[in-house]
Design a protein around this motif. Structure first.
Motif, short mmCIF file in Angstrom:
data_model
loop_
_atom_site.label_atom_id
_atom_site.label_comp_id
_atom_site.label_asym_id
_atom_site.label_seq_id
_atom_site.Cartn_x
_atom_site.Cartn_y
_atom_site.Cartn_z
N CYS A 173 -38.79 59.46 8.46
CA CYS A 173 -37.43 59.99 8.53
C CYS A 173 -36.45 58.87 8.83
O CYS A 173 -36.69 58.02 9.68
CB CYS A 173 -37.33 61.04 9.64
SG CYS A 173 -38.36 62.48 9.35
N SER A 226 -31.21 61.65 10.36
CA SER A 226 -31.60 62.78 9.49
C SER A 226 -32.41 63.75 10.33
O SER A 226 -33.64 63.71 10.34
CB SER A 226 -32.41 62.28 8.29
OG SER A 226 -32.77 63.36 7.47
N ALA A 227 -31.71 64.63 11.04
CA ALA A 227 -32.36 65.56 11.96
C ALA A 227 -33.41 66.43 11.28
O ALA A 227 -34.46 66.74 11.86
CB ALA A 227 -31.32 66.43 12.65
N ASP A 228 -33.16 66.84 10.04
CA ASP A 228 -34.12 67.70 9.33
C ASP A 228 -35.07 66.90 8.45
O ASP A 228 -35.87 67.46 7.72
CB ASP A 228 -33.38 68.74 8.50
CG ASP A 228 -32.57 68.13 7.35
OD1 ASP A 228 -32.45 66.89 7.27
OD2 ASP A 228 -32.05 68.92 6.54
N CYS A 229 -34.95 65.58 8.52
CA CYS A 229 -35.83 64.67 7.77
C CYS A 229 -35.64 64.81 6.25
O CYS A 229 -36.53 64.48 5.48
CB CYS A 229 -37.28 64.87 8.16
SG CYS A 229 -38.26 63.38 7.96
N SER A 230 -34.48 65.28 5.83
CA SER A 230 -34.22 65.39 4.40
C SER A 230 -34.03 64.01 3.77
O SER A 230 -34.19 63.84 2.57
CB SER A 230 -33.01 66.28 4.14
OG SER A 230 -31.86 65.75 4.77
N GLU A 231 -33.69 63.03 4.59
CA GLU A 231 -33.59 61.64 4.13
C GLU A 231 -34.75 60.87 4.73
O GLU A 231 -34.90 60.80 5.95
CB GLU A 231 -32.26 61.03 4.57
CG GLU A 231 -31.05 61.69 3.95
CD GLU A 231 -29.76 61.03 4.41
OE1 GLU A 231 -29.72 59.79 4.45
OE2 GLU A 231 -28.83 61.77 4.74
N CYS A 235 -42.65 72.48 5.14
CA CYS A 235 -41.25 72.65 4.76
C CYS A 235 -40.70 71.46 3.99
O CYS A 235 -39.55 71.12 4.13
CB CYS A 235 -40.42 72.93 6.00
SG CYS A 235 -40.54 71.63 7.24
N ASN A 236 -41.53 70.82 3.19
CA ASN A 236 -41.10 69.71 2.32
C ASN A 236 -40.42 68.58 3.06
O ASN A 236 -39.42 68.05 2.65
CB ASN A 236 -40.19 70.21 1.19
CG ASN A 236 -40.98 70.95 0.14
OD1 ASN A 236 -42.18 70.76 0.04
ND2 ASN A 236 -40.32 71.77 -0.61
N LYS A 237 -41.00 68.20 4.20
CA LYS A 237 -40.52 67.02 4.89
C LYS A 237 -41.72 66.18 5.25
O LYS A 237 -42.82 66.69 5.36
CB LYS A 237 -39.69 67.37 6.12
CG LYS A 237 -40.46 68.02 7.23
CD LYS A 237 -39.54 68.28 8.40
CE LYS A 237 -40.36 68.84 9.56
NZ LYS A 237 -39.55 69.08 10.71
#
Length: 190
Positions: A167, A171-176, A17-19
């Motif tokens: 992460c 950034s809970a979804d690791c988008s950062e 998922c692109n993380k």
């Protein structure tokens, strides 16, 4: 199967998922991941390609690595920037620049013992015991188009270095995330 093909196959199979992925769990798992042969040793030697073919092949290899990073880990440009900076810093023996690319705390084998390095100063102090001449040689010689990419990150050589996304807190979804060197160790094939 080549490391590049293995990485691309994993990218397709895993459909990440692109993380950023987890860091290598241990030297043992790193060695398992790096045990894949780089080429079929029973295959006849290939003839040297014409210069134009070799440039095109490198571009295709670079694209495949980019695609695998994008699919499994996130933005390949961010990884490529760190990979290039890391190789340059190691080649120049710029201990401070290498230390700035490390994820801390960092675990390394120093004098045969697993040691936690808490910060850049500790890394610089132990640089020569961590980035040995053999490891530095692998890092410097690694071609981007021949990097192995899997769910544990981007692997140099036979596991001498792993680079991955870390992460950022909050950034809970690791988008950062930041791209960092997460392992430097003797390779899986000795």
């Amino acid at each position: 199967m080549s490391k590049l093909l293995l990485g691309t196959a994993l990218a397709i199979l895993l459909g990440a998922c692109n993380k950023p992925a987890d860091t290598p769990a241990s030297e043992a798992s790193t060695q398992e991941a790096s045990a894949t042969p780089a080429s079929d040793t029973n295959a006849p030697p290939a003839q040297a390609p014409e210069p134009e073919t070799s440039v095109a092949s490198a571009e295709v290899g670079d694209k495949a690595v980019d695609d695998a990073i994008d699919t499994l880990l996130g933005d390949h440009a961010r990884y490529q920037e760190v990979i290039n900076a890391y190789q340059k810093a190691v080649a120049q023996r710029d201990k401070d620049a290498v230390a700035a690319l490390i994820d801390y705390p960092f675990f390394a084998s120093i004098d045969g013992k697993r040691t936690s390095i808490k910060n850049a100063a500790g890394f610089v102090e132990n640089y020569d015991k961590i980035v040995t001449p053999a490891i530095a040689s692998v890092i410097e010689a690694q071609k981007y188009s021949e990097l192995m990419v899997n769910g544990k990150g981007v692997m140099f050589g036979s596991g001498e270095t792993w680079i991955n996304g870390i992460c950022k807190k909050g950034s809970a979804d690791c988008s950062e995330f930041e791209v960092k060197v997460v392992a430097i160790q003797p390779g899986g094939s000795g």
